[in-house]
Design an enzyme around this catalytic site. Structure first.
Site, short mmCIF file in Angstrom:
data_model
loop_
_atom_site.label_atom_id
_atom_site.label_comp_id
_atom_site.label_asym_id
_atom_site.label_seq_id
_atom_site.Cartn_x
_atom_site.Cartn_y
_atom_site.Cartn_z
N ASP A 62 -36.66 57.74 -9.21
CA ASP A 62 -37.12 56.80 -10.23
C ASP A 62 -38.49 56.22 -9.89
O ASP A 62 -38.84 56.07 -8.72
CB ASP A 62 -36.09 55.66 -10.35
CG ASP A 62 -36.13 55.02 -11.72
OD1 ASP A 62 -36.72 55.61 -12.64
OD2 ASP A 62 -35.60 53.92 -11.87
N ASN A 87 -41.62 57.20 -11.45
CA ASN A 87 -42.82 58.05 -11.61
C ASN A 87 -43.85 57.40 -12.54
O ASN A 87 -45.05 57.39 -12.26
CB ASN A 87 -42.43 59.40 -12.20
CG ASN A 87 -41.65 60.25 -11.21
OD1 ASN A 87 -41.62 59.95 -10.03
ND2 ASN A 87 -41.04 61.31 -11.70
N ARG A 117 -44.06 54.18 -13.49
CA ARG A 117 -44.59 52.91 -12.97
C ARG A 117 -45.64 53.16 -11.89
O ARG A 117 -46.62 52.44 -11.75
CB ARG A 117 -43.44 52.04 -12.42
CG ARG A 117 -42.66 51.34 -13.53
CD ARG A 117 -41.46 50.64 -13.00
NE ARG A 117 -40.39 51.58 -12.70
CZ ARG A 117 -39.36 51.33 -11.90
NH1 ARG A 117 -39.28 50.17 -11.28
NH2 ARG A 117 -38.43 52.22 -11.69
N THR A 141 -29.24 62.63 -19.72
CA THR A 141 -29.06 62.74 -21.18
C THR A 141 -29.81 61.60 -21.86
O THR A 141 -30.36 61.78 -22.96
CB THR A 141 -27.56 62.74 -21.57
OG1 THR A 141 -26.89 61.79 -20.75
CG2 THR A 141 -26.92 64.08 -21.37
N GLU A 142 -29.90 60.43 -21.19
CA GLU A 142 -30.64 59.29 -21.78
C GLU A 142 -32.13 59.61 -21.90
O GLU A 142 -32.81 59.10 -22.78
CB GLU A 142 -30.48 58.02 -20.93
CG GLU A 142 -29.10 57.37 -20.95
CD GLU A 142 -28.09 58.07 -20.04
OE1 GLU A 142 -28.52 58.77 -19.10
OE2 GLU A 142 -26.88 57.94 -20.30
N ASN A 143 -32.63 60.46 -21.01
CA ASN A 143 -34.06 60.79 -21.05
C ASN A 143 -34.48 61.50 -22.34
O ASN A 143 -35.66 61.53 -22.69
CB ASN A 143 -34.47 61.65 -19.84
CG ASN A 143 -34.48 60.87 -18.54
OD1 ASN A 143 -34.29 61.44 -17.47
ND2 ASN A 143 -34.70 59.56 -18.60
N PHE A 144 -33.51 62.06 -23.09
CA PHE A 144 -33.85 62.70 -24.36
C PHE A 144 -34.45 61.70 -25.34
O PHE A 144 -35.11 62.07 -26.30
CB PHE A 144 -32.61 63.35 -25.00
CG PHE A 144 -32.26 64.69 -24.43
CD1 PHE A 144 -33.09 65.80 -24.62
CD2 PHE A 144 -31.10 64.87 -23.69
CE1 PHE A 144 -32.76 67.05 -24.11
CE2 PHE A 144 -30.76 66.11 -23.17
CZ PHE A 144 -31.60 67.20 -23.37
N ARG A 153 -36.83 59.70 -24.76
CA ARG A 153 -38.28 59.50 -24.52
C ARG A 153 -39.09 60.26 -25.58
O ARG A 153 -38.54 61.08 -26.30
CB ARG A 153 -38.64 59.98 -23.11
CG ARG A 153 -37.91 59.15 -22.08
CD ARG A 153 -38.45 59.37 -20.70
NE ARG A 153 -37.74 58.46 -19.79
CZ ARG A 153 -38.05 58.30 -18.54
NH1 ARG A 153 -39.05 58.97 -18.00
NH2 ARG A 153 -37.37 57.44 -17.79
N ARG A 171 -31.64 55.96 -4.41
CA ARG A 171 -32.38 55.66 -5.64
C ARG A 171 -33.67 54.95 -5.25
O ARG A 171 -33.65 53.94 -4.54
CB ARG A 171 -31.58 54.77 -6.58
CG ARG A 171 -32.37 54.51 -7.85
CD ARG A 171 -31.64 53.65 -8.85
NE ARG A 171 -32.41 53.64 -10.08
CZ ARG A 171 -31.90 53.73 -11.29
NH1 ARG A 171 -30.59 53.82 -11.46
NH2 ARG A 171 -32.67 53.72 -12.35
N ARG A 194 -28.62 50.44 -9.12
CA ARG A 194 -27.50 50.99 -9.90
C ARG A 194 -27.58 52.51 -9.83
O ARG A 194 -28.66 53.06 -9.54
CB ARG A 194 -27.53 50.49 -11.35
CG ARG A 194 -28.80 50.77 -12.07
CD ARG A 194 -29.00 49.82 -13.26
NE ARG A 194 -30.38 49.88 -13.67
CZ ARG A 194 -30.86 50.71 -14.58
NH1 ARG A 194 -30.05 51.53 -15.20
NH2 ARG A 194 -32.14 50.75 -14.88
C1 FPP Z 1 -37.85 59.28 -13.39
O1 FPP Z 1 -38.99 58.45 -13.37
C2 FPP Z 1 -38.22 60.72 -13.30
C3 FPP Z 1 -37.96 61.67 -14.25
C4 FPP Z 1 -37.25 61.37 -15.50
C5 FPP Z 1 -38.40 63.09 -14.12
C6 FPP Z 1 -38.35 63.61 -12.72
C7 FPP Z 1 -38.59 65.06 -12.68
C8 FPP Z 1 -39.28 65.66 -11.72
C9 FPP Z 1 -39.98 64.93 -10.64
C10 FPP Z 1 -39.36 67.16 -11.72
C11 FPP Z 1 -38.75 67.73 -10.46
C12 FPP Z 1 -38.26 69.09 -10.66
C13 FPP Z 1 -38.20 70.07 -9.73
C14 FPP Z 1 -37.52 71.35 -10.09
C15 FPP Z 1 -38.78 69.99 -8.40
P1 FPP Z 1 -39.28 57.52 -14.65
O2 FPP Z 1 -40.01 58.32 -15.65
O3 FPP Z 1 -37.96 56.95 -15.12
O4 FPP Z 1 -40.21 56.43 -14.08
P2 FPP Z 1 -40.16 54.86 -14.44
O5 FPP Z 1 -38.92 54.32 -13.79
O6 FPP Z 1 -41.41 54.36 -13.81
O7 FPP Z 1 -40.16 54.74 -15.93
#
Ligand code: FPP
Length: 298
Positions: free
Chosen positions: A33, A35, A37, A79-82, A84, A205, A211
């Site tokens: 989690d 990415n 931010r 599934t929640e990521n759909f 976005r 996490r 959570r």
């Molecule tokens: C969560 O961060 C991350 C994701 C939904 C995508 C992660 C996917 C990868 C890193 C690809 C890896 C795949 C392979 C096969 C190596 P977020 O977007 O929820 O960040 P946030 O909490 O800041 O909003």
């Protein structure tokens, strides 16, 4: 900076030596989690946060391999990521395809005999991603030294629901008797299918939330597995964070063993002489069951 690096390397070596002396978790699952931010903090486009995140995933697999972790399950798309934006979903799907194709051609995958598979409602993913998952599965099918499980279009409750539906169908057709359903029957009907992907020992996490977000609820033994929540965003996750997480798992394992021993002693103390023989029999059987479970789980 140079000095910081020396301190970091020293600390990493120290921690590595410490955790290697104890039991290494067989199966680590990670919620990657933070990415976006991370990207926001750097003032770069959010999609780049995922790109940096995927780079960390690659390092994470290197560290797992070095430390002897056999199973790594990564939460790549829930599934929640759909929900976005379609742009972001498309970017994440393309990134996973790119990473899968890189993994297929990466000599490390073959040296490590790393089997790649996906868990989740894969049929909901775009067809080019399904193809990439199939290619990676085919290229690594015979491997059994290390396992990379990619949770994509994955939701834990949905996984349990699908398992219940499958079992209901089998009961209806007479393949399965309702009275025979136990924990292992359920495990065998999950996407992880009990045998190839064992229960999770440690969930990590990143990104500060405490959570587990519908991630492997059954395999995490109803939250009985060790959990490590840390503040760094996934792209900043370092080997020392992984080592600290493993240390938490090891402390937790010792606590569990101590609690089990204490319980046995209390039970013996509560027995009168006449019941002692019987109790010892129970304890012996319990210990031998526990040993078998430990061997199977490790
Ligand atoms: C969560 O961060 C991350 C994701 C939904 C995508 C992660 C996917 C990868 C890193 C690809 C890896 C795949 C392979 C096969 C190596 P977020 O977007 O929820 O960040 P946030 O909490 O800041 O909003």
């Amino acid at each position: 900076m140079f000095f910081d690096n020396i301190i970091y390397r020293g600390y990493e070596r120290l921690l590595t030596g410490e955790v290697r002396k104890d039991r290494i978790p067989r199966h680590i699952a990670v919620i990657m989690d933070g990415n976006r931010r991370y990207a926001d903090r750097l003032g770069i486009v959010r999609n780049l946060g995922h790109t940096y995140g995927a780079r960390t995933t690659e390092w994470f697999l290197d560290w797992c391999w070095e430390l002897g972790v056999k199973q790594a399950t990564i939460y790549a798309f829930s599934t929640e990521n759909f929900s976005r934006t379609s742009d972001e979903c498309a970017m994440i799907f393309d990134l996973i395809i790119k990473k899968l194709d890189e993994l297929i051609h990466d000599p490390r995958t073959h040296e490590r005999r790393m089997r790649i598979s996906a868990i989740g409602e894969v049929h909901l993913l775009p067809s080019d991603l399904q193809d990439a998952i199939r290619r990676a599965g085919d290229a690594t099918r015979g491997y059994d030294e290390m396992y990379l499980n990619i949770a994509a279009a994955y939701g834990g409750q949905r996984e349990i629901l699908d398992a219940v539906r499958d079992m209901a169908r089998e009961v209806r057709s007479g393949e399965l008797h309702a009275d025979d359903i136990d924990e292992s029957t359920i495990s065998g009907h999950l996407y992880t299918n009990g045998t190839l992907i064992p229960d999770v020992d440690l969930i990590i996490r990143t990104g500060g939330d405490i959570r587990t977000s519908n991630f492997l609820p059954w395999q995490a033994n109803g939250s009985e597995c060790a959990a490590y929540f840390c503040a760094p965003f996934w792209p900043e996750f370092r080997k020392i964070d992984l080592l600290r997480a493993i240390r938490v798992y090891q402390v937790r394992e010792h606590e569990r063993k101590r609690a089990a021993t204490r319980r046995i002693i209390d039970m013996l103390a509560a027995c009168g002489h006449a019941e002692l023989e019987d109790a010892i029999g129970h304890v012996r059987r319990a210990i031998s069951r526990k040993d078998t479970a430990t061997v199977a789980g490790n």
